[in-house]
Design a protein around this motif. Structure first.
Motif, short mmCIF file in Angstrom:
data_model
loop_
_atom_site.label_atom_id
_atom_site.label_comp_id
_atom_site.label_asym_id
_atom_site.label_seq_id
_atom_site.Cartn_x
_atom_site.Cartn_y
_atom_site.Cartn_z
N MET A 212 0.98 -1.30 -0.03
CA MET A 212 -0.04 0.09 0.00
C MET A 212 0.93 1.29 -0.06
O MET A 212 0.49 2.35 -0.68
N VAL A 213 1.93 1.51 0.70
CA VAL A 213 2.82 2.36 1.01
C VAL A 213 3.61 2.63 -0.40
O VAL A 213 3.51 3.70 -0.79
N PHE A 214 4.08 1.52 -1.02
CA PHE A 214 4.96 1.79 -2.22
C PHE A 214 3.82 2.23 -3.49
O PHE A 214 4.09 3.06 -4.20
N GLY A 215 2.46 1.55 -3.43
CA GLY A 215 1.59 2.09 -4.59
C GLY A 215 1.26 3.35 -4.06
O GLY A 215 0.78 4.10 -5.19
N ALA A 216 1.15 3.86 -3.12
CA ALA A 216 0.58 5.25 -2.69
C ALA A 216 1.39 6.54 -3.30
O ALA A 216 1.20 7.16 -3.74
N GLY A 217 2.89 6.02 -3.49
CA GLY A 217 3.88 6.83 -3.87
C GLY A 217 3.43 7.01 -5.43
O GLY A 217 3.81 8.35 -5.84
N PHE A 218 3.17 6.05 -6.04
CA PHE A 218 2.58 6.34 -7.47
C PHE A 218 1.27 7.28 -7.72
O PHE A 218 1.42 7.96 -8.81
#
Length: 317
Positions: A212-218
């Motif tokens: 979720m954290v990694f995806g939120a960056g995009f």
């Protein structure tokens, strides 16, 4: 003496950038005239916003090659909305919604499906570019500045207007910077993103939802790219496919230069702001000196290599 050496090691590259700008000023004093400085600050808004979004992703060891294309498409959506007499709020809201959607798609691909970021965002870049060409019958520009001023004035104000003598674009860049700075410094997401960037396995074992954290960056990067695209069209009064592509290399250069402002050579928001401003001013300086785009691209490429080399040395200390 040791402290002086430590300071030079940490901030020497930044002093070097200041020295380069000083040399340009000595060659062309008009470089730092109030009018030119204000013009560069307005022009740098698009780069600053794109670079800040890219920094969020890269701080977690990701990359997003689609941000320039998202900016292009967002600008086209805004221009088409104006030309077809949609309410002004649609010209602002629809492009941002587009950016959120593209960011979410990228997030699913990279964070949940495990597609390498460089491959997934490269594919998204080509998909968006194809959509732009189909929407514009090849690469037909969407021209706004020839339309009745009453129709375009509210939209063009963002890129060409001012509030209290301060350009609206400068205010926009300030707001976006404060938002990203707060997001990456004072929120739970900041701590989680830092953990993911430092050690993914340790972050997972600590109970962080790394996907979720990694995806939120995009999502953040694409949303900011869409805002940058709207700002670009509002400033120029024209939207066309691939219009924002030149900003991609500049955004990478700004993000990497930002690492020079960190003791450990890490991505950081304030450093990216400094890097973007330096890229904008040096690009303007090269133009004033009569040196064209090839020199600027060579300069930016060299700066990226320099930043990576210095960053590598800092991390080994």
């Amino acid at each position: 003496m040791n402290r002086l050496i430590d300071l030079l090691r940490t901030y020497g590259p930044i002093l070097g950038m200041i020295l380069v700008l000083a040399i340009v000023y000595l060659l062309k004093p008009s470089f730092l005239s109030p009018n030119n400085v204000a013009n560069v600050l307005r022009q740098s808004t698009i780069l600053i916003i794109l670079a800040l979004g890219l920094t969020v992703v890269m701080s977690m060891r990701g990359v997003d090659l689609s941000i320039a294309q998202v900016a292009d498409a967002a600008g086209l959506i805004a221009a088409i909305a104006i030309i077809n007499h949609y309410p002004i709020w649609v010209a602002f809201a629809a492009p941002v919604a587009f950016g959120v959607i593209i960011g979410a798609v990228n997030a699913v691909q990279m964070a949940y499906l495990g597609i390498p970021a460089i491959i997934g965002t490269l594919g998204m870049m080509f998909v968006i570019r194809s959509g732009e060409l189909m929407a514009t019958n090849g690469s037909e520009p969407q021209i706004l500045f020839t339309l009745p001023r009453g129709l375009t004035a509210p939209f063009l104000f963002l890129g060409q207007g001012s509030v209290g003598g301060i350009g609206a674009l400068i205010i926009l860049a300030t707001v976006v910077f404060l938002f990203v700075f707060t997001l990456m410094r004072y929120t739970p997401f900041a701590r989680q993103a830092r953990a993911v960037g430092n050690n993914v396995r340790a972050a997972f074992l600590a109970g962080i939802d790394i996907r979720m954290v990694f995806g939120a960056g995009f999502v953040v990067a694409s949303t900011l790219a869409a805002i940058a695209g709207v700002a670009l069209v509002s400033r120029t009064g024209i939207a066309m496919p691939r219009g924002a592509e030149p900003y991609l290399l500049d955004a990478f250069a700004a993000a990497y230069l930002g690492t020079l402002a960190s003791r450990r050579g890490e991505m950081n928001v304030f450093g990216t702001l400094l890097g973007a401003l330096f890229i904008a001013f040096i690009g303007n300086g090269l133009t004033i000196l009569g040196m064209g785009a090839p020199w600027r691209y060579a300069f930016n490429g060299g700066l990226i290599l320099l930043a990576m080399a210095v960053g590598g040395l800092k991390r080994k200390e």
